[in-house]
Design a protein around this motif. Sequence first.
Motif, short mmCIF file in Angstrom:
data_model
loop_
_atom_site.label_atom_id
_atom_site.label_comp_id
_atom_site.label_asym_id
_atom_site.label_seq_id
_atom_site.Cartn_x
_atom_site.Cartn_y
_atom_site.Cartn_z
N ASP A 1 0.84 -1.21 0.00
CA ASP A 1 0.00 0.00 0.00
C ASP A 1 0.88 1.26 0.00
OD1 ASP A 1 -2.20 -1.65 0.06
OD2 ASP A 1 -2.57 -1.39 2.22
N PHE A 2 1.94 1.23 0.80
CA PHE A 2 2.87 2.36 0.83
C PHE A 2 3.51 2.57 -0.54
CE2 PHE A 2 7.43 3.30 0.95
CZ PHE A 2 7.41 4.60 1.40
N LEU A 3 3.96 1.48 -1.17
CA LEU A 3 4.61 1.59 -2.47
C LEU A 3 3.64 2.10 -3.54
CD1 LEU A 3 6.77 -1.65 -2.42
CD2 LEU A 3 7.57 0.70 -2.14
N ALA A 4 2.40 1.71 -3.43
CA ALA A 4 1.40 2.20 -4.40
C ALA A 4 1.30 3.72 -4.36
CB ALA A 4 0.05 1.55 -4.14
N ARG A 5 1.46 4.28 -3.19
CA ARG A 5 1.41 5.74 -3.05
C ARG A 5 2.71 6.42 -3.49
NH1 ARG A 5 -0.70 3.91 1.92
NH2 ARG A 5 1.20 4.59 3.05
N ARG A 6 3.76 5.63 -3.71
CA ARG A 6 5.07 6.19 -4.08
C ARG A 6 5.40 5.98 -5.56
NH1 ARG A 6 3.91 8.03 0.02
NH2 ARG A 6 5.23 8.52 1.82
N ARG A 7 4.46 5.47 -6.31
CA ARG A 7 4.69 5.34 -7.76
C ARG A 7 4.97 6.70 -8.36
NH1 ARG A 7 -0.29 1.25 -8.90
NH2 ARG A 7 0.89 -0.68 -9.12
N GLY A 8 6.00 6.77 -9.17
CA GLY A 8 6.39 8.04 -9.78
C GLY A 8 7.34 8.85 -8.92
N LEU A 9 7.51 8.48 -7.66
CA LEU A 9 8.41 9.18 -6.75
C LEU A 9 9.66 8.35 -6.45
CD1 LEU A 9 5.74 10.53 -4.23
CD2 LEU A 9 6.81 11.77 -6.12
N LEU A 10 9.50 7.04 -6.36
CA LEU A 10 10.62 6.14 -6.12
C LEU A 10 10.95 5.36 -7.39
CD1 LEU A 10 9.62 4.54 -2.68
CD2 LEU A 10 11.32 6.35 -3.08
N ASP A 11 12.24 5.06 -7.54
CA ASP A 11 12.68 4.24 -8.68
C ASP A 11 12.65 2.76 -8.36
OD1 ASP A 11 13.44 6.60 -10.19
OD2 ASP A 11 15.20 6.72 -8.87
N GLY A 12 12.96 2.43 -7.11
CA GLY A 12 13.14 1.02 -6.79
C GLY A 12 12.89 0.67 -5.35
N VAL A 13 13.00 -0.64 -5.09
CA VAL A 13 12.80 -1.19 -3.74
C VAL A 13 13.96 -2.15 -3.46
CG1 VAL A 13 11.30 -2.52 -2.22
CG2 VAL A 13 10.30 -1.00 -3.96
N VAL A 14 14.56 -1.97 -2.30
CA VAL A 14 15.66 -2.83 -1.86
C VAL A 14 15.13 -3.81 -0.82
CG1 VAL A 14 17.93 -2.89 -0.76
CG2 VAL A 14 17.28 -0.92 -2.17
N PHE A 15 15.44 -5.07 -0.98
CA PHE A 15 15.11 -6.08 0.02
C PHE A 15 16.39 -6.39 0.79
CE2 PHE A 15 11.74 -6.26 -2.97
CZ PHE A 15 10.61 -6.66 -2.26
N SER A 16 16.39 -6.06 2.09
CA SER A 16 17.56 -6.22 2.92
C SER A 16 17.18 -7.05 4.14
CB SER A 16 18.09 -4.82 3.31
OG SER A 16 19.34 -4.91 3.95
N GLY A 17 18.01 -7.06 5.16
CA GLY A 17 17.67 -7.89 6.30
C GLY A 17 18.54 -7.60 7.50
N GLY A 18 18.63 -8.65 8.33
CA GLY A 18 18.30 -10.05 8.13
C GLY A 18 18.88 -10.59 6.83
N GLU A 19 18.31 -11.70 6.43
CA GLU A 19 18.69 -12.33 5.17
C GLU A 19 17.44 -12.60 4.35
OE1 GLU A 19 19.99 -13.67 1.92
OE2 GLU A 19 21.44 -12.92 3.39
#
Length: 199
Positions: free
Chosen positions: A58-76
């Motif tokens: 839901d958060f990412l849907a609101r950031r379309r056009g503002l963010l280029d990408g998503v990083v999956f970090s951790g943890g692992e």
Amino acid sequence: MHALRVGGLTPLTTIDFPGRLAAVVFCQGCPWRCGYCHNPQLIAAGAAPERPWQAVLDFLARRRGLLDGVVFSGGEPTLQAALPEALREVRAMGFETALHTAGMYPERLAAVLPLLDWVGLDIKAPAQHYDAITATPGSADAVQRSLDLLLASGVEHECRTTWHAGLFSREELDRLGDGLKARGVRRWQVQECRQGQRQ
């Protein structure tokens, strides 16, 4: 299919996904026990999620056009079977995807490489020091297989090593860098281990 177990979210970063404005999703759980772990609260795989995966979408849907990408970090992140589907969902929203991994699960890394635009791979030490640092026998072999897969994939990447003289010598660090370069690694970053992180 279980949803991704989320241990935290950074809404905006300019440093975790080179050349992109990105959010960072921290995945819960890690089987290794490195004494200088930067995110020890993420180690327990069974800890309650910090927020539901749907809330992240839901958060990412609101950031379309503002963010280029998503990083999956951790943890692992590759610890979780839900990672491939989470990557597909994020890519379907139009975001590029990146992974921070220690390379402990080569087969799982191979499965998600086609879904990634960038990978940050931790190379914790020369092979002979791995078991002591991770508290996990055989950990160096898994990482070497992951590095081979990453290099063969053509996916943009960077290797990173957290170093302190109490872990291994400067000379060993230099030899590690030379070895990575000889294998075809073009970007290698050394991060100094902060004293507060050591145990």
